[in-house]
Design an enzyme around this catalytic site. Structure first.
Site, short mmCIF file in Angstrom:
data_model
loop_
_atom_site.label_atom_id
_atom_site.label_comp_id
_atom_site.label_asym_id
_atom_site.label_seq_id
_atom_site.Cartn_x
_atom_site.Cartn_y
_atom_site.Cartn_z
N SER A 41 4.49 3.36 6.27
CA SER A 41 4.57 2.30 7.01
C SER A 41 5.63 1.27 6.33
CB SER A 41 3.30 1.51 7.54
OG SER A 41 3.51 0.26 7.91
N TYR A 91 -4.81 -2.52 7.13
CA TYR A 91 -3.83 -1.56 7.53
C TYR A 91 -2.81 -1.50 6.12
CZ TYR A 91 0.19 0.58 10.08
OH TYR A 91 1.15 1.44 10.47
#
Length: 253
Positions: free
Chosen positions: A145, A158
């Site tokens: 990510s 996250y």
């Protein structure tokens, strides 16, 4: 010289894609099937998986399961292997982002995020590696990510999980590449998926994100096709332990 186009041909390969019911996982399943692979898509939503199979045809089968449920891992691996045999390729696209501020993160939310984003890719890969070793060929592709290296508001759980994915990918490469199994990760920028729905529902925010890229736009679903096909194919035989950012140059600025 052999035809270089053959490097990207996945005919005869078997792939497993988690998170295949929606977003980039669904796109990956369709791309690998179009390149000739027999694909098993795994996700929790049966109806969405049925729609995937209806679109892709006989090259795709599906398994309804929660990949974060470690108690069902052995059964899941058997189910994945039933349609076409043990996978040569596994793509870990399943993920969750609770978007909680640091002060609001709960133990349950933290554990759920790490279980799906970080633990599941390792333990599912670990269970599939023996079959890959027996063939001397395998591909593991994790999903990293922007938050693998950047801190975003509301992204502490996250971001921690995705930073872990970066190191997990390198450690997988160190452990298994000598057996012919490469391990790499794709780090998507802002693509219009369920995980980024809140971003794209705010036009001003989406525009600001686009302006931060070198290409001055956000991702389109087809932008993932080439990178995922590269990492899953023989074109990437000597590429391992890498995080390929597919972000329009967001992390370059």
């Amino acid at each position: 010289m052999d035809d270089p186009r053959a490097l990207f041909d996945l005919t005869g390969r078997v792939a497993c894609v988690t998170g295949a019911s929606a977003g980039l996982g669904r796109r990956v399943a369709l791309v690998l099937a179009a390149a000739g692979a027999q694909v098993v898509g795994v996700a929790r939503r049966a109806e969405a998986l049925a729609e995937l199979k209806a679109e892709a045809g006989d090259n795709v089968e599906t398994v309804v399961a929660d990949v974060a449920d470690r108690s069902g891992l052995a059964k899941l691996v058997d189910q994945i292997a039933q349609p076409f045999g043990a996978p040569d390729i596994v793509v870990h696209a399943a993920g969750i982002n609770t978007r909680e501020a640091a002060d609001d993160v709960t133990p349950d939310g933290w554990d759920q995020t790490l279980a799906l984003n970080l633990s599941a890719p390792f333990f599912l890969s670990q269970a599939m590696v023996p079959a890959m070793k027996s063939k001397g060929w395998g591909r593991i592709v994790n999903f990293a990510s922007l938050q693998t290296t950047r801190a975003f508001p509301g992204g502490i759980a996250y971001g921690a999980s995705k930073a872990g994915v970066g190191q997990l990918t390198r450690a997988m490469a160190e452990a298994w590449s000598s057996d012919g199994i490469t391990a790499n990760a794709i780090g998507p920028g802002f693509f219009p998926t369920e995980l980024t729905q809140a971003v794209f529902e705010d036009p001003d925010r989406a525009a600001r994100n686009a302006a931060q890229t070198c290409m001055q736009r956000n991702g389109r679903m087809q932008d993932i096709d080439g990178p995922i096909l590269f990492l899953c194919s023989s074109a990437a035989d000597y590429v391992t332990g890498q995080v390929l950012m597919v972000d329009g140059g967001f992390t370059a600025k």
